[in-house]
Design an enzyme around this catalytic site. Structure first.
Site, PDB file in Angstrom:
ATOM      1  N   LYS A  12       0.916  -1.150  -0.092  1.00  0.00           N
ATOM      2  CA  LYS A  12       0.106  -0.004  -0.110  1.00  0.00           C
ATOM      3  C   LYS A  12       0.919   1.233  -0.159  1.00  0.00           C
ATOM      4  O   LYS A  12       1.899   1.351   0.953  1.00  0.00           O
ATOM      5  CB  LYS A  12      -0.899   0.131   1.304  1.00  0.00           C
ATOM      6  CG  LYS A  12      -1.459   1.369   1.645  1.00  0.00           C
ATOM      7  CD  LYS A  12      -2.828   1.392   0.745  1.00  0.00           C
ATOM      8  CE  LYS A  12      -3.654   2.587   1.028  1.00  0.00           C
ATOM      9  NZ  LYS A  12      -4.528   2.186   2.396  1.00  0.00           N
ATOM     10  N   SER A  52       1.270   5.590  -1.320  1.00  0.00           N
ATOM     11  CA  SER A  52       0.501   6.768  -1.749  1.00  0.00           C
ATOM     12  C   SER A  52       0.284   6.858  -3.187  1.00  0.00           C
ATOM     13  O   SER A  52       1.195   6.462  -3.922  1.00  0.00           O
ATOM     14  CB  SER A  52       1.038   8.039  -1.220  1.00  0.00           C
ATOM     15  OG  SER A  52       0.415   9.163  -1.701  1.00  0.00           O
ATOM     16  N   THR A  85      -0.015  12.008  -1.463  1.00  0.00           N
ATOM     17  CA  THR A  85      -0.877  12.724  -1.970  1.00  0.00           C
ATOM     18  C   THR A  85      -1.441  14.185  -1.196  1.00  0.00           C
ATOM     19  O   THR A  85      -1.766  15.029  -1.703  1.00  0.00           O
ATOM     20  CB  THR A  85      -2.404  11.853  -2.118  1.00  0.00           C
ATOM     21  OG1 THR A  85      -2.192  10.980  -2.810  1.00  0.00           O
ATOM     22  CG2 THR A  85      -3.545  12.583  -2.628  1.00  0.00           C
ATOM     23  N   ALA A  86      -1.335  14.034   0.130  1.00  0.00           N
ATOM     24  CA  ALA A  86      -1.505  15.095   0.839  1.00  0.00           C
ATOM     25  C   ALA A  86      -0.521  16.221   0.465  1.00  0.00           C
ATOM     26  O   ALA A  86      -0.986  17.531   0.470  1.00  0.00           O
ATOM     27  CB  ALA A  86      -1.406  14.579   2.483  1.00  0.00           C
ATOM     28  N   HIS A 123      -5.205  11.095   7.853  1.00  0.00           N
ATOM     29  CA  HIS A 123      -5.716   9.953   8.780  1.00  0.00           C
ATOM     30  C   HIS A 123      -6.796  10.635   9.732  1.00  0.00           C
ATOM     31  O   HIS A 123      -7.668  11.403   9.574  1.00  0.00           O
ATOM     32  CB  HIS A 123      -4.678   9.195   9.243  1.00  0.00           C
ATOM     33  CG  HIS A 123      -3.808   8.401   8.333  1.00  0.00           C
ATOM     34  ND1 HIS A 123      -4.224   8.056   7.123  1.00  0.00           N
ATOM     35  CD2 HIS A 123      -2.482   8.327   8.276  1.00  0.00           C
ATOM     36  CE1 HIS A 123      -3.222   7.320   6.425  1.00  0.00           C
ATOM     37  NE2 HIS A 123      -2.054   7.696   7.222  1.00  0.00           N
TER      38      HIS A 123
END
Length: 276
Positions: free
Chosen positions: A53, A55, A108-109, A152
């Site tokens: 997993k 980003s 992504t942030a 989150h």
């Protein structure tokens, strides 16, 4: 088969069934629980598990070796990162020349923050500091940084630190594009049978939805001291229709984010066709 994903509730919810041998025909998993900043770097360096997993922002760095799996990830609406400050509400221009903490430069942030800042802050940000996401809100509270970019469960808890929302970047992105927000992607090494991987991930997602109570103990075991209510809110926010299947809207969102980021020089240029 080796896999790495975060201990966050959405990931443990999604992969509970596969991890616990509940998917017929799926291989046994050897799980590494790791923050997404670690997996982003592992994938880019060509190390780490076969399935990870990461980003979506890290995809341009890894697509030659890894393929995007069209399910199991986090992409949605109303779930974007937040820009937080201490004290009274201020406008975006208050960040000009200031010190801002972010959880990763390959997230992504971070891409959303940089794209938003380039549109709204004349003169630009002063300094970007990377720190673990759980340290950001205390640093803003202590005044050692001027603002923090959080992800989150911080969406649900930032008020506990006495912090103020300056910008919801998810809302900005959705208003600007009309598309959902690409957050976390599941990737698999291209040497694997990608069709089989997709089938097993999708089956684990389907099992999670069909048996929501079975995964609770596993989720809370890894929930990093979150309350049951916050863990449930986390799952409701990040596990949705796009977790089961990216679909055309999902792919359009990924292409929009990474296409814009490449034009801004925030990620390497790449062939968008490699996403499918």
């Amino acid at each position: 088969m080796k896999i790495a994903f975060s201990p966050c509730p959405n990931d443990t919810f999604v992969f509970h069934a596969w991890v616990h041998g509940l998917i017929p025909g799926a291989p046994e998993l050897d799980v590494t629980y790791a923050d997404i900043d670690k997996t982003n770097n592992w994938a880019a360096e060509g190390i780490g598990p076969e399935v990870q997993k990461i980003s979506y922002a890290a995809l341009p760095y890894v697509l030659s070796d890894y393929a995007l799996i069209p399910c199991g990830g986090a992409l949605g609406r109303g779930c974007g990162p937040l820009v937080l400050t201490k004290g009274e509400q201020v406008g975006p221009q208050a960040l000009a020349g200031k010190k801002v903490a972010v959880p990763s430069e390959r997230s992504t942030a971070y891409l959303l923050f940089r794209l938003w800042a380039s549109q709204t802050i004349s003169g630009g940000i002063g300094e970007i500091i990377v720190m673990p996401f759980h340290e950001i809100m205390p640093a803003v509270q202590a005044g050692t940084i001027d603002a923090g970019l959080v992800i989150h469960e911080a969406r649900f808890t930032y008020q506990d630190y006495g912090l103020t929302l300056l910008q919801d970047l998810g809302s900005w992105w959705e208003e600007d594009t009309g598309l959902p927000i690409p957050l976390g992607a599941i990737i698999a090494h291209r040497s694997l049978n990608l069709g089989e991987i997709t089938k097993w991930v999708k089956a684990s997602v389907d099992y999670a939805w069909a048996h929501p109570d079975e995964s609770k103990a596993y989720i809370m075991e890894h929930a990093q001291e979150l309350s049951v209510d916050v863990a449930s809110s986390h799952i409701e926010l990040y596990v949705n229709e796009y977790t089961a299947n990216l679909g055309e809207d999902g792919y359009a969102a990924i292409e929009a984010l990474l296409g814009r980021a490449a034009k801004e020089g925030l990620v390497p240029t790449f062939d968008l066709n490699a996403l499918r």
